[in-house]
Design a protein around this motif. Structure first.
Motif, short mmCIF file in Angstrom:
data_model
loop_
_atom_site.label_atom_id
_atom_site.label_comp_id
_atom_site.label_asym_id
_atom_site.label_seq_id
_atom_site.Cartn_x
_atom_site.Cartn_y
_atom_site.Cartn_z
N LEU A 199 -25.39 9.77 -32.49
CA LEU A 199 -25.93 9.22 -33.88
C LEU A 199 -27.02 8.58 -33.41
N ASN A 200 -26.75 7.53 -32.31
CA ASN A 200 -27.92 6.55 -32.13
C ASN A 200 -29.20 7.55 -31.53
N MET A 226 -30.05 10.34 -32.66
CA MET A 226 -30.80 11.11 -33.84
C MET A 226 -31.34 9.89 -34.42
N LEU A 227 -30.90 8.50 -34.53
CA LEU A 227 -31.69 7.62 -35.28
C LEU A 227 -32.90 7.02 -34.59
N GLN A 228 -33.01 7.43 -33.30
CA GLN A 228 -34.02 7.15 -32.53
C GLN A 228 -35.41 8.11 -32.87
N GLN A 229 -35.06 9.13 -33.47
CA GLN A 229 -36.24 9.80 -34.00
C GLN A 229 -36.93 9.14 -34.99
N ASP A 230 -36.30 8.36 -35.81
CA ASP A 230 -36.78 7.70 -37.00
C ASP A 230 -37.49 6.57 -36.32
N ASN A 234 -37.87 13.30 -37.46
CA ASN A 234 -36.91 12.33 -38.36
C ASN A 234 -35.34 12.94 -37.84
N ARG A 235 -34.50 11.98 -38.16
CA ARG A 235 -33.12 12.02 -37.60
C ARG A 235 -32.23 13.45 -37.90
N GLU A 236 -32.88 14.04 -39.21
CA GLU A 236 -32.25 15.37 -39.31
C GLU A 236 -32.60 16.65 -38.69
N PHE A 289 -24.62 9.26 -42.33
CA PHE A 289 -24.66 9.28 -40.93
C PHE A 289 -23.82 8.28 -40.08
N LEU A 317 -25.91 2.86 -38.23
CA LEU A 317 -26.24 3.97 -39.21
C LEU A 317 -25.31 3.84 -40.45
#
Length: 334
Positions: free
Chosen positions: A103-104, A106-110, A124-126, A12, A8
């Protein structure tokens, strides 16, 4: 291939969270960060973010939101400084390893949106939300939750005393990213592999004792409102196993209950595991032990419950949960 810990950037990135990154957890610091974030919110944001300590929402946790927005104020509705303050609060409750994992996830959503075409196009990650339960106080009970798809972290405090860090879920899809810019990222590196190796190495007698049923449950069972619904612990007692297998189970317990927490909180949880008869805890299994087949295991005692499952026909879709059965949401104190 990317290193799973270097994924990230920008707001992030680990180095961008707070002036000095994650810090050792203490209740006073957690309260200060929560107040700083609250004081930055406008009226509409406060309405979404702030809830009473007795509100049903506090216990209505979930990590299975899919593309939906979790209750609370999502990052996508915050300004840049507000996002930084929210992530500062998240960092106050996690070790560096725990924050990297969050955080990873969260990144997985992207990754699910861009590379797997899964879920709505605005996933998305947000789309992770922060909710505060009652005004952060130096004397009274209050709490907070950071939650979104595959992540749910609840903290309960009385004043500056952190009395509960569960329910806690770090889940994952795709657990190992097979292609694209993040190829090779492994979000939960140990949970499945250690569970499978433990079951594979059991004697036939202990396998039979551990087997809860032949086919996998296909998901965790102790969801909101059902945290204590599994009844008496079932499976093979840890104390019946050879020393080497006991050591591996103890390491698996650390992964769920300690590795993601700051040192001070991790030490509390290590002591907490020793409060009951740890050797009476049981390891239970369901499903075939084959990489492409859904499997499930649990570690269950009178005081804690850990569940892990790979979903049917989705071997890279991992769900996991940890409950302190007597202290979820600070039940022993509030």
């Amino acid at each position: 291939m990317v290193d799973r810990r270097t994924v990230l950037t920008g707001a992030f990135a680990l180095g961008a969270i707070g002036s000095s990154g994650p810090v050792r957890a203490d209740g006073a610091g957690m309260r200060a960060r929560a107040l700083s974030w609250i004081n930055s919110l406008d009226g509409d944001q406060r309405q979404a973010a702030l809830h009473g300590f007795a509100a049903p929402l506090r216990r209505n946790w979930s990590f299975m939101h899919g593309s939906r927005t979790a209750p609370g104020l999502p990052l996508e509705r915050m300004s840049g400084p507000q996002k930084d303050a929210a992530l500062d609060l998240l960092a106050s409750g996690l070790s560096r390893e725990g924050l990297e994992t969050a955080l990873n996830i969260m990144l997985q959503q992207d990754i699910l949106r861009d590379e797997w075409n899964k879920g709505s196009p605005d996933r998305n990650r947000e789309r992770f939300s922060l909710a505060i339960f009652d005004a952060p106080s130096d004397t009274a009970p209050w709490g907070w939750r950071f939650e979104g798809h595959h992540l749910s972290l609840s903290y309960t405090l009385v004043g500056d005393n952190i009395i509960s860090v569960t329910p806690s879920s770090f889940s994952s899809e795709p657990n190992t990213v097979p292609s694209g810019p993040h190829r090779g990222l492994i979000v939960l590196p140990d949970e499945e592999a250690m569970g499978r190796s433990l079951y594979a190495d059991l004697s036939e007698q202990h396998k039979n004792a551990a087997l809860l049923r032949a086919d996998s449950f296909g998901n965790i069972l102790a969801t909101a409102g059902r945290e204590g619904g599994l009844g008496a612990p079932a499976g093979v007692p840890i104390g019946d196993l050879p020393e080497a297998q006991i050591d591996r189970i103890l390491r698996l317990l650390e992964i769920y209950t300690q590795d993601h927490l700051p040192n001070a909180l991790a030490q509390v949880q290590a002591a907490r595991l020793q409060e009951g008869d740890l050797m009476a805890a049981r390891f239970g299994w369901s499903g075939p032990n084959e990489a492409e087949q859904s499997m499930y295991y649990r570690l269950h005692s009178d005081t804690f419950l850990i569940e892990f499952a790979t979903l049917p026909r989705q071997p890279q879709h991992h769900h996991a949960i940890w409950h302190d059965l007597r202290r979820n949401f600070g039940a022993h104190r509030v």
